[in-house]
Design an enzyme around this catalytic site. Structure first.
Site, PDB file in Angstrom:
ATOM      1  N   PHE A   1       0.925  -1.250  -0.046  1.00 38.67           N
ATOM      2  CA  PHE A   1       0.055  -0.093  -0.042  1.00 38.67           C
ATOM      3  C   PHE A   1       1.069   1.401  -0.045  1.00 38.67           C
ATOM      4  O   PHE A   1       0.557   2.292  -0.290  1.00 38.67           O
ATOM      5  CB  PHE A   1      -0.839  -0.077   1.198  1.00 38.67           C
ATOM      6  CG  PHE A   1      -0.512   0.569   2.434  1.00 38.67           C
ATOM      7  CD1 PHE A   1       0.290  -0.158   3.247  1.00 38.67           C
ATOM      8  CD2 PHE A   1      -0.733   1.702   2.712  1.00 38.67           C
ATOM      9  CE1 PHE A   1       1.065   0.403   4.507  1.00 38.67           C
ATOM     10  CE2 PHE A   1      -0.281   2.503   3.736  1.00 38.67           C
ATOM     11  CZ  PHE A   1       0.540   1.900   4.875  1.00 38.67           C
ATOM     12  N   LYS A   2       2.193   1.229   0.520  1.00 35.44           N
ATOM     13  CA  LYS A   2       3.011   2.544   0.505  1.00 35.44           C
ATOM     14  C   LYS A   2       3.018   3.080  -0.872  1.00 35.44           C
ATOM     15  O   LYS A   2       3.146   4.254  -1.096  1.00 35.44           O
ATOM     16  CB  LYS A   2       4.447   1.959   0.909  1.00 35.44           C
ATOM     17  CG  LYS A   2       4.154   1.872   2.498  1.00 35.44           C
ATOM     18  CD  LYS A   2       5.419   1.485   2.993  1.00 35.44           C
ATOM     19  CE  LYS A   2       5.260   1.374   4.739  1.00 35.44           C
ATOM     20  NZ  LYS A   2       4.560  -0.003   5.136  1.00 35.44           N
ATOM     21  N   ASP A   3       3.169   2.366  -1.871  1.00 35.74           N
ATOM     22  CA  ASP A   3       2.872   2.993  -3.201  1.00 35.74           C
ATOM     23  C   ASP A   3       1.921   3.893  -3.545  1.00 35.74           C
ATOM     24  O   ASP A   3       2.157   4.877  -4.327  1.00 35.74           O
ATOM     25  CB  ASP A   3       2.678   1.755  -4.405  1.00 35.74           C
ATOM     26  CG  ASP A   3       3.657   0.874  -4.591  1.00 35.74           C
ATOM     27  OD1 ASP A   3       5.008   1.062  -4.322  1.00 35.74           O
ATOM     28  OD2 ASP A   3       3.512  -0.579  -4.774  1.00 35.74           O
TER      29      ASP A   3
ATOM     30  N   LEU B   1       3.493   7.109  -2.061  1.00 33.25           N
ATOM     31  CA  LEU B   1       4.741   7.305  -2.476  1.00 33.25           C
ATOM     32  C   LEU B   1       4.997   7.672  -4.058  1.00 33.25           C
ATOM     33  O   LEU B   1       5.559   8.423  -4.509  1.00 33.25           O
ATOM     34  CB  LEU B   1       5.776   6.217  -2.093  1.00 33.25           C
ATOM     35  CG  LEU B   1       6.423   6.172  -0.503  1.00 33.25           C
ATOM     36  CD1 LEU B   1       7.136   5.012  -0.405  1.00 33.25           C
ATOM     37  CD2 LEU B   1       6.932   7.542  -0.318  1.00 33.25           C
TER      38      LEU B   1
END
Ligand SMILES: *Cc1c(COP(=O)(O)O)cnc(C)c1O
Length: 468
Positions: free
Chosen positions: A112-114, A117
């Protein structure tokens, strides 16, 4: 919209001035001076928007000093079917009536960090292009964050990434993901030691003020306000996907570590999104669960952090938690300063007998914890009942989410990574390896770009000097 620090020690600044930095100058975290309120009419209008349209409507209420046209371009360039696998960006899967999975892990690194970011990469490039400045991002990773940062910054003008990782200690898949990048602005340094040493080197380089300034060293850390802001969007998207009218309430189950993901849920709720409960799930590293159950926040030393099969939640102090506590104590910066002075001295704090903790229910939070055994069982159960493969972090969220499910309130569990990233545990749970998305087949056979070096600060500095 101005942004203020949770510790009240600096004057309000617009969004663009919080973008490239980390902490506020007084050591606190940036946060908007108030949460924009979304009316019922707006909610109804937003229901039919595509992901990038919705993201634009939300982000422009925070990033008010960026021209709408530029912001729209950056957002539409970020949230594409090409990067996130489908035009929905965060598709919902219904497991059974009233229980849903919100897919947040279809970006380039399958976590999920995509979502935050990828936007951050475009915002950074835009901000740097305004001044002609350059930024050299230095980071340490044991897997996930580093690859998400590299995929966000690859090919970006004015930005280089120097990412330290522990040599030979990441999974084959994680190594392949990071080291297969051939972009000339991405540098992988495999340090012949453990992750802690990588992190110490990053600290040592950052503490050398002269070096840091000369080579414009920056970081991409989880306390950056724009990451939280970008994550607010999928709470709205998930809400719309499982409801028909704004009279309905929904609960979200969130596997948590640094409190970044669920902090965005808290912001969405404060903006007026009808969220009933924010269900926080931890693994065996349960400092946050302890706080929401008892009112005691007792961060632990790094040495007491357990290594678990949901490694991205292996934290003992939650870097974004200060933002929530700021709201909990009635936005009193003096109080936050007092509490974090204790935390930074290695002590804990106890709000259990205060008027603040008495109001905790108003914020919608409940919590629970999940263990390795729970993870295996949940992965198995979700596969057997619904034919859906989930990863270990998502399993923690589902386990605690189902425990706190209420009749008549749809439960949305956040899927934070795909199972292929955590092959060994899936094998343990299901007796076979997880399926591999088509675009990753053969990734492990591609040429790898990495420089191996001893844990030596001067060698890392020399490498940076030679490559800027
Ligand atoms: C980072 C991460 C988490 C924890 O999110 P926080 O924002 O740190 O609470 C959970 N699951 C996965 C897969 C992650 O990468």
């Amino acid at each position: 919209m101005q942004n203020i620090s949770t510790r009240g020690g600096c004057s309000p600044v617009p969004f663009s001035q919080t973008l490239l930095g980390g902490l506020a100058p007084d050591g606190g975290l940036f946060l908007p001076e108030s949460y924009p309120q979304v009316s019922r009419e707006e909610l109804t209008q937003w229901r039919s928007l595509t992901y990038p349209e919705l993201a634009f409507e939300i982000v422009r209420r925070f990033a008010t000093d960026l021209p709408d046209g530029d912001l729209r371009t950056l957002i539409f360039k970020t949230y594409t079917a090409e990067t996130f696998g489908s035009g929905e960006i965060t598709p919902v899967k219904t497991l059974e009536p009233g229980v849903h999975l919100l897919g947040l892990s279809n970006g380039p690194t399958l976590a999920f960090k995509d979502i935050a970011l990828q936007l951050l990469g475009n915002l950074f490039e835009y901000a740097l292009s305004k001044t002609g400045a350059e930024l050299n991002i230095l980071g340490a990773t044991s897997g996930d964050t580093g690859s998400a940062a590299e995929y966000a910054m690859r090919g970006k003008q004015g930005i280089r990434v120097f990412m330290l990782s522990p040599h030979g200690r990441m999974s084959t898949f994680q190594r392949a993901q990071m080291y297969s990048l051939a972009d000339p602005n991405i540098f992988n340094l495999a340090i012949e030691s453990m992750f802690d040493d990588c992190q110490n080197i990053v600290k040592a380089v950052s503490n050398d003020r002269a070096f840091k300034e000369k080579y414009r060293i920056g970081t991409v850390n989880s306390i950056n306000w724009s990451r939280i802001m970008a994550q607010v969007v999928y709470y709205f998207k998930g809400y719309f996907a499982v409801t028909r009218s704004n009279d309905q309430q929904v609960s979200f189950a969130v596997p948590s570590g640094n409190f970044g993901n669920i902090c965005a849920g808290h912001v969405a709720r404060c903006m007026g999104l009808p969220i009933k409960r924010l269900i926080l799930a931890t693994n065996e590293n349960d400092v946050l669960d302890e706080f929401f159950r008892t009112g005691v926040y007792a961060p632990r030393p790094v040495a007491d952090t357990q290594t678990t099969s949901s490694p991205s939640m292996d934290i003992s102090r939650a870097s974004n938690f200060e933002r929530f506590v700021f709201d909990l104590v009635g936005r009193d910066p003096q109080k936050v300063k007092e509490l974090w002075t204790r935390v930074e001295a290695g002590a804990s704090f106890d709000l259990s007998k205060t008027e603040h903790f008495a109001r905790i229910a108003e914020f919608g939070f409940v919590s629970g914890k999940s263990t390795h055994g729970d993870r295996l069982e949940t992965i198995r159960r979700v596969w057997e009942r619904y034919g859906v493969e989930i990863d270990t972090h998502t399993a923690d969220g589902i386990k605690v989410g189902l425990q706190n499910r209420e009749r008549g309130v749809p439960l949305v569990c956040l899927e934070t990574a795909l199972p292929i990233k955590f092959e060994a545990t899936i094998l343990e749970a299901l007796g076979r390896k997880p399926s591999c998305p088509a675009q990753f087949l053969g990734l492990e056979d591609q040429p790898q770009h990495v420089t191996v070096m001893p844990p030596d600060v001067d060698r890392v500095k020399a490498f940076i000097e030679a490559h800027v």
